[in-house]
Design a protein around this motif. Structure first.
Motif, PDB file in Angstrom:
ATOM      1  N   SER A 135      -6.935  -0.439   4.391  1.00 26.83           N
ATOM      2  CA  SER A 135      -6.640   0.297   5.622  1.00 26.83           C
ATOM      3  C   SER A 135      -7.230  -0.435   6.812  1.00 26.83           C
ATOM      4  O   SER A 135      -8.001  -1.382   6.657  1.00 26.83           O
ATOM      5  CB  SER A 135      -7.231   1.716   5.546  1.00 26.83           C
ATOM      6  OG  SER A 135      -8.652   1.656   5.588  1.00 26.83           O
ATOM      7  N   LEU A 174      -1.276   1.073   1.639  1.00 27.81           N
ATOM      8  CA  LEU A 174      -1.939   0.942   2.935  1.00 27.81           C
ATOM      9  C   LEU A 174      -2.150   2.352   3.470  1.00 27.81           C
ATOM     10  O   LEU A 174      -1.193   3.068   3.759  1.00 27.81           O
ATOM     11  CB  LEU A 174      -1.098   0.098   3.884  1.00 27.81           C
ATOM     12  CG  LEU A 174      -0.814  -1.331   3.397  1.00 27.81           C
ATOM     13  CD1 LEU A 174       0.043  -2.098   4.386  1.00 27.81           C
ATOM     14  CD2 LEU A 174      -2.128  -2.088   3.139  1.00 27.81           C
ATOM     15  N   GLN A 178      -2.292   0.989  10.181  1.00 28.81           N
ATOM     16  CA  GLN A 178      -1.619  -0.296   9.961  1.00 28.81           C
ATOM     17  C   GLN A 178      -1.444  -1.050  11.278  1.00 28.81           C
ATOM     18  O   GLN A 178      -1.327  -2.273  11.282  1.00 28.81           O
ATOM     19  CB  GLN A 178      -0.267  -0.089   9.285  1.00 28.81           C
ATOM     20  CG  GLN A 178      -0.342   0.028   7.776  1.00 28.81           C
ATOM     21  CD  GLN A 178      -1.034   1.274   7.301  1.00 28.81           C
ATOM     22  OE1 GLN A 178      -2.191   1.224   6.904  1.00 28.81           O
ATOM     23  NE2 GLN A 178      -0.348   2.411   7.343  1.00 28.81           N
ATOM     24  N   TRP A 265       3.276  -8.006  11.451  1.00 27.55           N
ATOM     25  CA  TRP A 265       3.700  -8.291  10.079  1.00 27.55           C
ATOM     26  C   TRP A 265       4.457  -9.611   9.923  1.00 27.55           C
ATOM     27  O   TRP A 265       4.615 -10.082   8.812  1.00 27.55           O
ATOM     28  CB  TRP A 265       4.566  -7.138   9.554  1.00 27.55           C
ATOM     29  CG  TRP A 265       3.751  -5.919   9.257  1.00 27.55           C
ATOM     30  CD1 TRP A 265       2.419  -5.882   8.960  1.00 27.55           C
ATOM     31  CD2 TRP A 265       4.202  -4.569   9.215  1.00 27.55           C
ATOM     32  NE1 TRP A 265       2.009  -4.582   8.744  1.00 27.55           N
ATOM     33  CE2 TRP A 265       3.077  -3.757   8.890  1.00 27.55           C
ATOM     34  CE3 TRP A 265       5.439  -3.955   9.425  1.00 27.55           C
ATOM     35  CZ2 TRP A 265       3.171  -2.376   8.772  1.00 27.55           C
ATOM     36  CZ3 TRP A 265       5.516  -2.577   9.295  1.00 27.55           C
ATOM     37  CH2 TRP A 265       4.399  -1.797   8.976  1.00 27.55           C
ATOM     38  N   MET A 390       2.973   3.148   2.493  1.00 29.12           N
ATOM     39  CA  MET A 390       2.100   3.322   3.646  1.00 29.12           C
ATOM     40  C   MET A 390       2.041   4.784   4.071  1.00 29.12           C
ATOM     41  O   MET A 390       2.944   5.562   3.784  1.00 29.12           O
ATOM     42  CB  MET A 390       2.626   2.491   4.828  1.00 29.12           C
ATOM     43  CG  MET A 390       2.958   1.060   4.499  1.00 29.12           C
ATOM     44  SD  MET A 390       3.606   0.192   5.944  1.00 29.12           S
ATOM     45  CE  MET A 390       4.051  -1.373   5.200  1.00 29.12           C
ATOM     46  N   GLN A 432       7.578   2.165   8.903  1.00 27.53           N
ATOM     47  CA  GLN A 432       6.746   2.444   7.726  1.00 27.53           C
ATOM     48  C   GLN A 432       7.416   3.426   6.769  1.00 27.53           C
ATOM     49  O   GLN A 432       7.667   3.113   5.611  1.00 27.53           O
ATOM     50  CB  GLN A 432       5.374   2.991   8.159  1.00 27.53           C
ATOM     51  CG  GLN A 432       4.548   1.982   8.955  1.00 27.53           C
ATOM     52  CD  GLN A 432       3.074   2.353   9.018  1.00 27.53           C
ATOM     53  OE1 GLN A 432       2.410   2.485   7.991  1.00 27.53           O
ATOM     54  NE2 GLN A 432       2.547   2.524  10.215  1.00 27.53           N
TER      55      GLN A 432
END
Length: 856
Positions: A135, A174, A178, A265, A390, A432
């Motif tokens: 996390s 996750l 994020q 990302w 996530m 997500q």
């Protein structure tokens, strides 16, 4: 997949690894591997989410089920919806080789040139199950990006000497934060919505209520109306947000949220000019071993004000000319303090002080961003080779999100506050949640569908697309709020209309994980608030019944996973003593500012742990006890630890349930500066509870009386419902008239691994001065080494990712929680410090652990 144009995508899945694709005269790519058959064509069409942003999730429903222990490869083929000649796949797009792609460094997704990325299913046998969790990953957070360390593990399992599908993470969870929407690097905020000069989404506006009146003004969201480093006053005054100084660079528009996700990302998403500036710093770090002050200062100066570029290109020229560029925007951007700074002519002491402060912050951000960018290709490869799930915490939207009922009233009563929260949730859905539950998102209308039976997530994704289409094509803007924004807010439960609960978007979900299921809780939007200022219950009782099962999944699963962004069983010394005391002091002493009193204390000390609301915590404990063996995965707190809770019900003499709390945090956001003191051995001892066990007794819906002397605090606890009392601290002879409904014991775990520096050739002899001196010397030296490295027995302070494995323990299992963190640190003797902390916890209590808690 996110694209800059509209494409049709096809997903091909192959049996095996080391699958190499080659160019072919008649196809995009070919391979000799077996391509798995699908029930229907595994195709998807991208959906427009902006002027230059098209996204879709493409899924393949296979004719035969995938097999555990088998590695699979995949390729994604694409062809333009407008230009038949514009087609390709992962290989032709340059994603299968280490290279510079349009000036940006990247890693081959398949680990070898022209080989496809791979994945494996979670093992059915716990002995082979391998799960990772983590996390709190902030682009400019302190420390290395620990997520990149998983790349080494996957690489060894794919192309190393010990190739084994069971030696790589089979799922990655996750568990929150994020992105940091409320704390964005200034240069990223300036570039987040730009892809090599073109806007991702288009020109958005937000509403600001003027002087608390009924009238509002539409203001365009850009770096003119909302300059980086100048948003704090705006968002506190007009949105009611409480992120403090970090909100000087808070995301506002959907485009800014979308651009930030993409930049977090994939290095391909970075604006090229922006990337070149950051890479320049990264190259200098490698060249000089970290001595980059001059280069960073040059990049910072260029961002603030560059005379070689057009007049309004730098931040300071934009701020100075804001009145000419955006009319009345200055009334929102500037408060009295900023007017005083910028109205000086010529710029003098206050302006120079302000500029120095901004430059120093930039310098701190840029070094961390350079390290983030350098490891980003590895992070992208980890996510391309690992099934990843996530859930949000607060920073995906804003710090303190739904902290209390007062906070909620303050923010949702302001149009700008609602705009920011809505845009954050829209981006979370697209970037997500869509991948968590793709079956619930049908973004494009299907033939013969019934509009009345569409899932709420499907309605939401279509409305988000409608919003973005209108912005990108500047169409229907006059009715945008009525036709699109209001329905989105209603679906999110934050609109003016009241709609049935079953029609609201619910963010919790569950997934299969080998021999069991993982239940992911929504601890942000389903809270209950006992009063205006009291700590929230992170999940209401009604929501808890929806989000967790009544019985053990699959009937006989050896354990269940439950994900809560915040640890359920945190460090009690911190949650029950330090945080409440500190929050109270701040609340009493804060009499000025935007949030004086109680709210400021709650804000400063994140007054929203599970333990702060006894009713919600005890509801959760009772619910999870039905599952008997539960493994909780959490993050949030910026340190890692493991704890165990044993639960006795009624008159039972042995524990009915065992709950194991595994917390891994942060990926890249280490505490430093003054907070570095937490890394000391003494601080760890205090934080983990002096004694490492905590016992409590609980009564539900009982009228209790006591005999003997009882402290005032315990008498007060007995009057509450539930009544939750510690077993320790009672006067001799004191008793309660009824037996507790249940009781539990929590203990923080210690790494018992014997290390080389632990070995002592002889015991310290207390009456021998030489022996005593050398013994103390070793203790001090070891404490100093631990402080420098952050490597302790119970808590992990460096950036880390948690690895979860199992080993047989008779008829049950032991959970092995290993922390993988940064490599190469050295102790005071220049020895490389180990990079692993391991906690091992049986899923069944034994020995003295089965002795149930009693009043002492």
């Amino acid at each position: 997949m996110a694209c800059s144009r509209n494409y049709r995508l096809t997903l091909n899945v192959y049996q095996g690894d080391n699958v190499k694709v080659n160019a072919d005269a008649t196809e995009i790519s070919t391979t000799v591997a077996v391509k798995l058959d699908t029930t229907t064509a595994a195709e998807a069409v991208t959906v427009q989410f902006g002027r230059n942003l098209w996204i879709t999730v493409v899924t393949a429903e296979l004719l035969l089920p995938l097999q555990v222990g088998q590695t699979y490869s995949y390729n994604v083929l694409f062809r333009s919806s407008d230009d038949p000649s514009d087609k390709g796949d992962l290989r032709t797009d340059g994603l299968l080789k280490d290279s510079e792609h349009e000036g940006r460094s990247q890693k081959a997704l398949g680990y070898k040139p022209d080989e496809l990325p791979t994945f494996v299913l979670p093992a059915d046998d716990p002995a082979n199950l391998f799960i990772a969790h983590a996390s709190c990953r902030k682009m400019h957070g302190h420390g290395m990006d620990a997520l990149a360390h998983l790349d080494d593990i996957i690489k060894k399992s794919v192309i190393g000497v010990d190739v084994d599908p069971f030696k790589r993470p089979q799922q990655l969870f996750l568990t929150g934060d994020q992105i940091y929407a409320d704390d964005v690097p200034g240069m990223l905020l300036f570039n987040a919505g730009l892809k090599d000069g073109g806007s991702l989404v288009g020109q958005e506006t937000v509403q600001i209520r003027i002087n608390n009146s009924a009238s509002t003004e539409n203001v365009e969201v850009d770096s003119v109306s909302f300059p980086p480093f100048l948003r704090q006053h705006l968002l506190a005054e007009y949105a009611g947000l409480t992120s403090g100084g970090s909100s000087r660079c808070h995301l506002i528009s959907f485009e800014e949220f979308a651009g930030t996700y993409l930049n977090y990302w994939s290095v391909r998403s970075w604006n090229l000019d922006f990337y070149k500036e950051i890479k320049k710093i990264g190259d200098e770090i490698k060249k000089t071993g970290g001595k980059v002050k001059t280069v960073i200062a040059q990049v910072a100066d260029k961002f603030l004000q560059d005379d070689s570029l057009p007049e309004t290109s730098g931040l300071i020229p934009i701020i100075r000319d804001v009145d000419n560029l955006r009319g009345n925007a200055t009334q929102f951007v500037f408060n009295d303090k900023l007017n005083e700074i910028f109205n000086e002519s010529p710029p003098a002491e206050k302006f120079n002080s302000w500029k120095t402060g901004i430059k120093n912050r930039l310098i701190g951000e840029l070094k961390e961003m350079a390290e983030f960018a350098d490891s980003l290709p590895q992070v992208s490869r980890v996510m391309a080779n690992t099934p990843t799930y996530m859930v949000f915490d607060d920073h995906e939207v804003t710090d303190d999100w739904n902290l209390s009922k007062r906070w909620q009233n303050q923010v949702f009563s302001k149009p700008l506050g609602r705009d920011v929260i809505r845009n954050g949730l829209m981006a979370y859905a697209v970037f997500q949640d869509w991948g968590n539950v793709p079956d619930e998102y049908v973004a494009i209308e299907q033939a013969g569908e019934n509009a009345n039976t569409l899932k709420p997530r499907t309605k939401l994704i279509r409305k988000i697309s409608d919003y973005c289409f209108s912005i990108a094509n500047t169409s229907g803007l006059d009715a945008l709020r009525e036709n699109t924004i209001s329905p989105i807010e209603n679906l999110l439960g934050m609109g003016a209309a009241t709609i049935p609960a079953q029609d609201l978007v619910r963010w919790h979900y569950n997934v299969d994980t080998g021999p069991t299921k993982t239940y992911v809780l929504d601890t942000r939007t389903r809270r209950n608030f006992p009063s205006l200022n009291s700590p929230p219950g992170l999940v209401s009782k009604e929501a808890l019944l929806e989000q967790t099962p009544e019985t053990v999944p699959f009937g006989n699963a050896p354990f269940s996973f439950v994900i809560s962004a915040a640890p359920v069983f945190g460090l009690q010394s911190f949650e029950e003593l330090i945080q409440p005391a500190a929050a109270s002091v701040v609340g009493i002493t804060t009499t000025t500012g935007p949030n004086p009193g109680v709210l400021q204390g709650q804000i400063d000390y994140d007054f929203e742990a599970w333990g702060f609301n006894f009713e919600a915590l005890e509801n959760l404990i009772q619910r999870l006890a039905k599952l008997e063996k539960v493994i909780l995965l959490s993050g949030d707190v910026h340190y890692g630890f493991s704890s165990v809770l044993d639960y006795w019900e009624g008159s039972g003499t042995t524990p009915k349930a065992r709950m194991i709390q595994l917390t891994a945090s942060s990926l890249k956001n280490e505490s430093f500066g003054f907070e570095h003191l937490y890394r000391s051995a003494l601080a760890e001892k205090v934080l983990t509870g002096i004694g490492d066990k905590l016992e409590k007794l609980v009564w539900i819906n009982k009228v209790l009386s006591v005999t003997g002397d009882v402290s005032i605090r315990n008498r007060n606890r007995l009057r509450q419902n539930p009544a939750v009392l510690p077993t320790a601290g009672w006067q001799t002879g004191a008793t309660v008239n009824q037996a507790p409904d249940y009781r539990y014991r929590m203990s923080v775990q210690t790494d018992l691994t014997v290390r080389e520096d632990d070995l002592v050739t002889e015991d310290v002899v207390l009456n021998n001065p030489t022996s005593l001196k050398e013994g103390y010397k070793k203790i001090v030296q070891r404490s100093q080494e631990n402080f420098i490295s952050g490597v302790h027995r119970r808590m992990v302070w460096p950036s880390n990712v948690g690895l979860i494995k199992f080993e047989a323990d008779g008829a049950s299992w032991k959970v092995k929680h290993e922390f993988l963190f940064r490599k190469g640190d050295r102790d005071i003797n220049k020895n490389i410090v180990g990079t692993h902390i391991k906690h091992t916890m049986p899923l069944v209590a034994s020995g003295s652990e089965t002795n149930r808690p009693q009043i002492t």
